[in-house]
Write a protein that holds these residues in place. Sequence first.
Motif, PDB file in Angstrom:
ATOM      1  N   ILE A   1      17.217   4.827  -7.040  1.00  0.00           N
ATOM      2  CA  ILE A   1      15.999   5.616  -7.119  1.00  0.00           C
ATOM      3  C   ILE A   1      14.895   4.864  -6.401  1.00  0.00           C
ATOM      4  CG2 ILE A   1      15.227   4.648  -9.329  1.00  0.00           C
ATOM      5  CD1 ILE A   1      14.329   7.549 -10.046  1.00  0.00           C
ATOM      6  N   GLY A   2      14.010   5.609  -5.781  1.00  0.00           N
ATOM      7  CA  GLY A   2      12.947   4.940  -5.063  1.00  0.00           C
ATOM      8  C   GLY A   2      11.961   5.899  -4.442  1.00  0.00           C
ATOM      9  N   TRP A   3      11.294   5.400  -3.418  1.00  0.00           N
ATOM     10  CA  TRP A   3      10.199   6.128  -2.813  1.00  0.00           C
ATOM     11  C   TRP A   3      10.354   6.248  -1.311  1.00  0.00           C
ATOM     12  CZ3 TRP A   3       6.449   8.342  -5.804  1.00  0.00           C
ATOM     13  CH2 TRP A   3       6.380   7.919  -7.140  1.00  0.00           C
ATOM     14  N   TYR A   4      10.010   7.411  -0.818  1.00  0.00           N
ATOM     15  CA  TYR A   4       9.895   7.685   0.596  1.00  0.00           C
ATOM     16  C   TYR A   4       8.494   8.222   0.834  1.00  0.00           C
ATOM     17  CZ  TYR A   4      14.983   7.292   1.129  1.00  0.00           C
ATOM     18  OH  TYR A   4      16.285   6.838   1.166  1.00  0.00           O
ATOM     19  N   ARG A   5       8.063   8.216   2.067  1.00  0.00           N
ATOM     20  CA  ARG A   5       6.763   8.777   2.377  1.00  0.00           C
ATOM     21  C   ARG A   5       6.803   9.493   3.710  1.00  0.00           C
ATOM     22  NH1 ARG A   5       3.275   3.181   3.425  1.00  0.00           N
ATOM     23  NH2 ARG A   5       4.257   2.596   5.418  1.00  0.00           N
ATOM     24  N   GLN A   6       5.878  10.427   3.866  1.00  0.00           N
ATOM     25  CA  GLN A   6       5.824  11.200   5.091  1.00  0.00           C
ATOM     26  C   GLN A   6       4.388  11.538   5.453  1.00  0.00           C
ATOM     27  OE1 GLN A   6       7.855  15.038   5.127  1.00  0.00           O
ATOM     28  NE2 GLN A   6       8.474  14.631   7.237  1.00  0.00           N
ATOM     29  N   THR A   7       4.051  11.246   6.687  1.00  0.00           N
ATOM     30  CA  THR A   7       2.768  11.611   7.259  1.00  0.00           C
ATOM     31  C   THR A   7       2.983  12.856   8.105  1.00  0.00           C
ATOM     32  OG1 THR A   7       2.036   9.305   7.327  1.00  0.00           O
ATOM     33  CG2 THR A   7       0.895  10.850   8.773  1.00  0.00           C
ATOM     34  N   PRO A   8       2.057  13.797   8.076  1.00  0.00           N
ATOM     35  CA  PRO A   8       2.228  15.006   8.896  1.00  0.00           C
ATOM     36  C   PRO A   8       2.561  14.676  10.339  1.00  0.00           C
ATOM     37  CG  PRO A   8       0.375  15.290   7.431  1.00  0.00           C
ATOM     38  CD  PRO A   8       0.819  13.853   7.279  1.00  0.00           C
ATOM     39  N   GLY A   9       3.606  15.278  10.837  1.00  0.00           N
ATOM     40  CA  GLY A   9       4.028  15.051  12.199  1.00  0.00           C
ATOM     41  C   GLY A   9       4.961  13.872  12.384  1.00  0.00           C
ATOM     42  N   LYS A  10       5.245  13.163  11.307  1.00  0.00           N
ATOM     43  CA  LYS A  10       6.130  12.010  11.394  1.00  0.00           C
ATOM     44  C   LYS A  10       7.364  12.183  10.517  1.00  0.00           C
ATOM     45  CE  LYS A  10       2.984   8.364  12.835  1.00  0.00           C
ATOM     46  NZ  LYS A  10       2.608   6.947  12.625  1.00  0.00           N
ATOM     47  N   GLN A  11       8.332  11.338  10.779  1.00  0.00           N
ATOM     48  CA  GLN A  11       9.579  11.372  10.038  1.00  0.00           C
ATOM     49  C   GLN A  11       9.394  10.810   8.628  1.00  0.00           C
ATOM     50  OE1 GLN A  11      11.898  13.166  11.632  1.00  0.00           O
ATOM     51  NE2 GLN A  11      13.187  11.734  12.771  1.00  0.00           N
ATOM     52  N   LEU A  12      10.277  11.192   7.775  1.00  0.00           N
ATOM     53  CA  LEU A  12      10.305  10.645   6.435  1.00  0.00           C
ATOM     54  C   LEU A  12      10.687   9.166   6.528  1.00  0.00           C
ATOM     55  CD1 LEU A  12       9.951  11.945   3.583  1.00  0.00           C
ATOM     56  CD2 LEU A  12      12.435  12.014   3.460  1.00  0.00           C
ATOM     57  N   GLU A  13       9.961   8.329   5.825  1.00  0.00           N
ATOM     58  CA  GLU A  13      10.165   6.891   5.894  1.00  0.00           C
ATOM     59  C   GLU A  13      10.508   6.320   4.530  1.00  0.00           C
ATOM     60  OE1 GLU A  13       7.619   2.804   6.990  1.00  0.00           O
ATOM     61  OE2 GLU A  13       6.606   4.731   6.700  1.00  0.00           O
ATOM     62  N   LEU A  14      11.523   5.519   4.482  1.00  0.00           N
ATOM     63  CA  LEU A  14      11.867   4.830   3.243  1.00  0.00           C
ATOM     64  C   LEU A  14      10.806   3.785   2.940  1.00  0.00           C
ATOM     65  CD1 LEU A  14      15.284   3.599   2.007  1.00  0.00           C
ATOM     66  CD2 LEU A  14      13.385   1.997   2.086  1.00  0.00           C
ATOM     67  N   VAL A  15      10.399   3.714   1.688  1.00  0.00           N
ATOM     68  CA  VAL A  15       9.394   2.746   1.263  1.00  0.00           C
ATOM     69  C   VAL A  15      10.039   1.644   0.440  1.00  0.00           C
ATOM     70  CG1 VAL A  15       7.261   2.358  -0.012  1.00  0.00           C
ATOM     71  CG2 VAL A  15       7.571   4.472   1.293  1.00  0.00           C
ATOM     72  N   ALA A  16      10.671   2.028  -0.643  1.00  0.00           N
ATOM     73  CA  ALA A  16      11.303   1.061  -1.522  1.00  0.00           C
ATOM     74  C   ALA A  16      12.317   1.752  -2.409  1.00  0.00           C
ATOM     75  CB  ALA A  16      10.259   0.348  -2.391  1.00  0.00           C
ATOM     76  N   THR A  17      13.377   1.039  -2.738  1.00  0.00           N
ATOM     77  CA  THR A  17      14.389   1.579  -3.637  1.00  0.00           C
ATOM     78  C   THR A  17      14.833   0.508  -4.618  1.00  0.00           C
ATOM     79  OG1 THR A  17      16.241   1.004  -2.163  1.00  0.00           O
ATOM     80  CG2 THR A  17      15.273   3.199  -1.913  1.00  0.00           C
ATOM     81  N   ILE A  18      15.341   0.959  -5.736  1.00  0.00           N
ATOM     82  CA  ILE A  18      15.920   0.060  -6.719  1.00  0.00           C
ATOM     83  C   ILE A  18      17.194   0.704  -7.228  1.00  0.00           C
ATOM     84  CG2 ILE A  18      14.476   1.011  -8.583  1.00  0.00           C
ATOM     85  CD1 ILE A  18      14.508  -1.856  -9.801  1.00  0.00           C
ATOM     86  N   SER A  19      18.254  -0.068  -7.270  1.00  0.00           N
ATOM     87  CA  SER A  19      19.542   0.451  -7.708  1.00  0.00           C
ATOM     88  C   SER A  19      19.709   0.289  -9.207  1.00  0.00           C
ATOM     89  CB  SER A  19      20.682  -0.261  -6.974  1.00  0.00           C
ATOM     90  OG  SER A  19      20.858  -1.576  -7.468  1.00  0.00           O
ATOM     91  N   SER A  20      20.744   0.918  -9.728  1.00  0.00           N
ATOM     92  CA  SER A  20      21.034   0.796 -11.153  1.00  0.00           C
ATOM     93  C   SER A  20      21.345  -0.648 -11.532  1.00  0.00           C
ATOM     94  CB  SER A  20      22.207   1.708 -11.532  1.00  0.00           C
ATOM     95  OG  SER A  20      23.376   1.367 -10.797  1.00  0.00           O
TER      96      SER A  20
END
Length: 120
Positions: A34-53
């Motif tokens: 589980i984690g976080w992604y982010r997206q700016t208008p006009g840009k690709q979805l970017e991985l920010v951070a994840t943490i596994s079980s």
Amino acid sequence: QVQLVESGGGLVQAGGSLRVSCAASGSTFSIDVIGWYRQTPGKQLELVATISSGGIINYSDSVKGRFTISRDNANNTVYLQMNSLKPEDTAVYYCNAKRVWRAGIVIDYWGQGTQVTVSS
């Protein structure tokens, strides 16, 4: 099935801090990552951070050293503490959960997103 709800977004000044939360419900026991992604208008979805079980944490190079991901298993909530925010961090932040099936199939679940805006 997993439901994800983000909260905590808002407007902050550059150099400031913000914490966003992701509350998971449903079959939370099945989440492998589980984690976080982010997206700016006009840009690709970017991985920010994840943490596994298993507690393995990954950060993108752009946020490493500034952002911290953590989880509260009792409340099925994942947090992203964002410090030293920069205008380029402005984006819609999405919570993402992945379930990895034995066959190698990955099932993704997404939250609705929360807006983070960093002013200069």
